[in-house]
Write a protein that holds these residues in place. Structure first.
Motif, PDB file in Angstrom:
ATOM      1  N   SER A  67      -6.883  -5.357   2.913  1.00 32.59           N
ATOM      2  CA  SER A  67      -7.710  -4.991   1.545  1.00 32.59           C
ATOM      3  C   SER A  67      -8.537  -3.605   1.987  1.00 32.59           C
ATOM      4  O   SER A  67      -8.995  -3.505   3.083  1.00 32.59           O
ATOM      5  CB  SER A  67      -8.328  -5.777   0.766  1.00 32.59           C
ATOM      6  OG  SER A  67      -9.279  -6.313   1.474  1.00 32.59           O
ATOM      7  N   HIS A  68      -8.912  -2.885   1.142  1.00 29.71           N
ATOM      8  CA  HIS A  68      -9.768  -1.831   1.316  1.00 29.71           C
ATOM      9  C   HIS A  68     -11.207  -2.341   1.765  1.00 29.71           C
ATOM     10  O   HIS A  68     -11.698  -1.785   2.709  1.00 29.71           O
ATOM     11  CB  HIS A  68     -10.118  -1.207  -0.057  1.00 29.71           C
ATOM     12  CG  HIS A  68     -11.190   0.118   0.015  1.00 29.71           C
ATOM     13  ND1 HIS A  68     -10.871   1.234   0.558  1.00 29.71           N
ATOM     14  CD2 HIS A  68     -12.442  -0.014  -0.325  1.00 29.71           C
ATOM     15  CE1 HIS A  68     -12.208   2.169   0.456  1.00 29.71           C
ATOM     16  NE2 HIS A  68     -13.033   1.251  -0.076  1.00 29.71           N
ATOM     17  N   GLN A  78      -5.593   3.716   0.754  1.00 31.68           N
ATOM     18  CA  GLN A  78      -4.422   3.256   0.160  1.00 31.68           C
ATOM     19  C   GLN A  78      -4.163   1.857  -0.205  1.00 31.68           C
ATOM     20  O   GLN A  78      -3.308   1.328  -0.913  1.00 31.68           O
ATOM     21  CB  GLN A  78      -3.319   3.727   1.165  1.00 31.68           C
ATOM     22  CG  GLN A  78      -2.977   5.031   1.709  1.00 31.68           C
ATOM     23  CD  GLN A  78      -2.059   5.182   2.650  1.00 31.68           C
ATOM     24  OE1 GLN A  78      -1.528   4.461   3.587  1.00 31.68           O
ATOM     25  NE2 GLN A  78      -1.232   6.474   2.418  1.00 31.68           N
ATOM     26  N   MET A  79      -5.076   1.107   0.235  1.00 25.36           N
ATOM     27  CA  MET A  79      -5.080  -0.281   0.110  1.00 25.36           C
ATOM     28  C   MET A  79      -5.451  -0.864  -0.922  1.00 25.36           C
ATOM     29  O   MET A  79      -6.698  -0.446  -1.289  1.00 25.36           O
ATOM     30  CB  MET A  79      -5.800  -1.126   1.357  1.00 25.36           C
ATOM     31  CG  MET A  79      -5.076  -0.909   2.854  1.00 25.36           C
ATOM     32  SD  MET A  79      -3.400  -1.644   2.711  1.00 25.36           S
ATOM     33  CE  MET A  79      -3.066  -1.521   4.497  1.00 25.36           C
ATOM     34  N   PRO A  80      -4.800  -1.430  -2.018  1.00 23.64           N
ATOM     35  CA  PRO A  80      -5.332  -1.870  -3.180  1.00 23.64           C
ATOM     36  C   PRO A  80      -6.439  -3.154  -2.994  1.00 23.64           C
ATOM     37  O   PRO A  80      -6.229  -3.833  -2.193  1.00 23.64           O
ATOM     38  CB  PRO A  80      -4.227  -2.255  -4.127  1.00 23.64           C
ATOM     39  CG  PRO A  80      -3.080  -2.401  -3.171  1.00 23.64           C
ATOM     40  CD  PRO A  80      -3.214  -1.636  -2.018  1.00 23.64           C
ATOM     41  N   ASN A  81      -7.527  -3.061  -3.624  1.00 23.77           N
ATOM     42  CA  ASN A  81      -8.325  -4.335  -3.505  1.00 23.77           C
ATOM     43  C   ASN A  81      -7.676  -5.612  -4.007  1.00 23.77           C
ATOM     44  O   ASN A  81      -6.906  -5.478  -4.904  1.00 23.77           O
ATOM     45  CB  ASN A  81      -9.715  -4.217  -3.852  1.00 23.77           C
ATOM     46  CG  ASN A  81      -9.786  -3.888  -5.589  1.00 23.77           C
ATOM     47  OD1 ASN A  81      -9.220  -4.918  -6.106  1.00 23.77           O
ATOM     48  ND2 ASN A  81     -10.564  -2.931  -5.690  1.00 23.77           N
ATOM     49  N   THR A 120      -1.081  -8.665   3.287  1.00 25.61           N
ATOM     50  CA  THR A 120      -1.598  -7.270   2.974  1.00 25.61           C
ATOM     51  C   THR A 120      -3.066  -7.314   3.526  1.00 25.61           C
ATOM     52  O   THR A 120      -3.707  -8.258   3.859  1.00 25.61           O
ATOM     53  CB  THR A 120      -1.504  -6.588   1.458  1.00 25.61           C
ATOM     54  OG1 THR A 120      -2.078  -5.426   1.700  1.00 25.61           O
ATOM     55  CG2 THR A 120      -2.591  -7.515   0.612  1.00 25.61           C
ATOM     56  N   HIS A 145       0.959  -1.161   0.220  1.00 27.95           N
ATOM     57  CA  HIS A 145       0.024  -0.088  -0.030  1.00 27.95           C
ATOM     58  C   HIS A 145       0.773   1.393  -0.025  1.00 27.95           C
ATOM     59  O   HIS A 145       0.142   2.182  -0.207  1.00 27.95           O
ATOM     60  CB  HIS A 145      -1.169   0.021   1.124  1.00 27.95           C
ATOM     61  CG  HIS A 145      -0.323  -0.190   2.539  1.00 27.95           C
ATOM     62  ND1 HIS A 145       0.266  -1.211   2.923  1.00 27.95           N
ATOM     63  CD2 HIS A 145      -0.053   0.651   3.523  1.00 27.95           C
ATOM     64  CE1 HIS A 145       0.699  -1.145   4.269  1.00 27.95           C
ATOM     65  NE2 HIS A 145       0.612   0.047   4.447  1.00 27.95           N
ATOM     66  N   HIS A 146       2.169   1.052   0.169  1.00 34.10           N
ATOM     67  CA  HIS A 146       3.087   2.168   0.322  1.00 34.10           C
ATOM     68  C   HIS A 146       3.577   2.507  -1.061  1.00 34.10           C
ATOM     69  O   HIS A 146       4.326   3.510  -1.228  1.00 34.10           O
ATOM     70  CB  HIS A 146       4.283   2.141   1.080  1.00 34.10           C
ATOM     71  CG  HIS A 146       3.750   2.429   2.673  1.00 34.10           C
ATOM     72  ND1 HIS A 146       2.854   3.253   3.158  1.00 34.10           N
ATOM     73  CD2 HIS A 146       3.679   1.246   3.677  1.00 34.10           C
ATOM     74  CE1 HIS A 146       2.798   3.155   4.156  1.00 34.10           C
ATOM     75  NE2 HIS A 146       3.032   1.884   4.704  1.00 34.10           N
ATOM     76  N   SER A 172      -6.490   5.559   5.459  1.00 31.89           N
ATOM     77  CA  SER A 172      -5.733   4.224   5.117  1.00 31.89           C
ATOM     78  C   SER A 172      -6.311   3.140   4.412  1.00 31.89           C
ATOM     79  O   SER A 172      -5.654   2.678   3.528  1.00 31.89           O
ATOM     80  CB  SER A 172      -5.396   3.639   6.607  1.00 31.89           C
ATOM     81  OG  SER A 172      -4.495   2.468   6.639  1.00 31.89           O
TER      82      SER A 172
END
Length: 260
Positions: free
Chosen positions: A133-134, A156-159, A131, A106-107, A153
């Motif tokens: 997820s959204h 930022q998280m890709p699904n 990770t 996510h970074h 936050s």
């Protein structure tokens, strides 16, 4: 990302260490033999890099934060530590038997270039990502107390669909996904590790090692949220809050891909 983690790196290992169960699953999903060469990208202070080395692997770690790598180098002289960016990994083609990435995608500025770089440095083998997820973060009870920070936050998280599709674009075959549920004995204090221990978030040292609190949450929101959380713990209303936030999606996810 580097300046943020240079700052977090000053006290990161106070509350962050490799969790044995996460380490076990990383090693299982990598499906490599002992002494295989494995790269840990965005390795931070190297907690999981060291833990994986202890399982019998020949580990390499790379991170773009000087402060993080400095601390990592103090933990092991047998691991090959490198300062470098995931978008331009400082390694030759086809030199690794596996690659791991823990709580870091996510970074990344984008997913495709780092995934292509991982594909390039892999000879053949698996790329294992741990990770959130959204979708999963919408069900964290932390939303009750820090809604703006958790929402930012989560953005930022890709699904997981985007992660797997981008891995496919980079050339990987998708082996599958495995959800991970936080357990009360979790040893690595990342964002939702206090799922069953709300008191954990009252500790400023714990919050300082979590990027959501260190980077995204405003001082005002943290102050208000902590006070509300403290009152709910004292009144035992927290039990009602924890019951309200339930999900069948799991708390985190292992994504496993392979280069054949």
């Amino acid at each position: 990302m580097a300046p943020l983690y240079d700052q977090i790196g000053l006290s990161y290992d106070t509350t962050r260490k490799a969790d044995p169960e996460i380490t076990r699953r990383l090693r299982y999903h990598l499906q490599v033999t002992d002494q295989s060469q494995v790269l840990d990208i965005a390795c931070g202070t190297g907690n999981y890099t060291v833990a994986l080395e202890h399982t019998g692997l020949n580990m390499f770690g790379v991170d773009q934060s000087k402060e993080m790598i400095k601390h990592a180098q103090e933990k092991s002289t047998t691991i090959h530590w490198e300062l470098g960016d995931v978008s331009k990994l400082p390694f030759n083609n086809k030199v690794f038997n596996g690659v791991a990435c823990t709580l870091a995608i996510h970074h990344f500025d984008n997913l495709l270039v780092p995934f292509q770089e991982v594909y390039r440095v892999l000879d053949c083998g698996r790329f294992v990502i741990f990770t959130s997820s959204h979708e999963q973060m919408k069900y964290y009870w932390l939303n009750e107390y820090f809604p703006d920070a958790i929402a930012e936050s989560a953005q930022q998280m890709p699904n997981i669909k985007d992660v797997t599709e981008t891995l496919g674009t980079a050339g990987f075959n998708i082996i599958g996904n495995e959800t991970f549920l936080i357990q009360p004995d979790l040893e690595d204090f990342f964002l939702y590790s206090g799922k069953y221990d709300p008191n954990m978030y009252l500790n400023e040292k714990v919050r300082s090692g979590i990027s959501t609190f260190a980077n995204l949450a405003s001082e005002e929101e943290v102050e208000i949220g902590i006070e509300k959380l403290r009152k709910d713990i004292e009144s035992k209303r927290i039990e009602e809050v924890l019951t309200k936030y339930t999900s069948q999606l799991g708390d985190y996810t292992f994504v496993v891909a392979e280069k054949r």
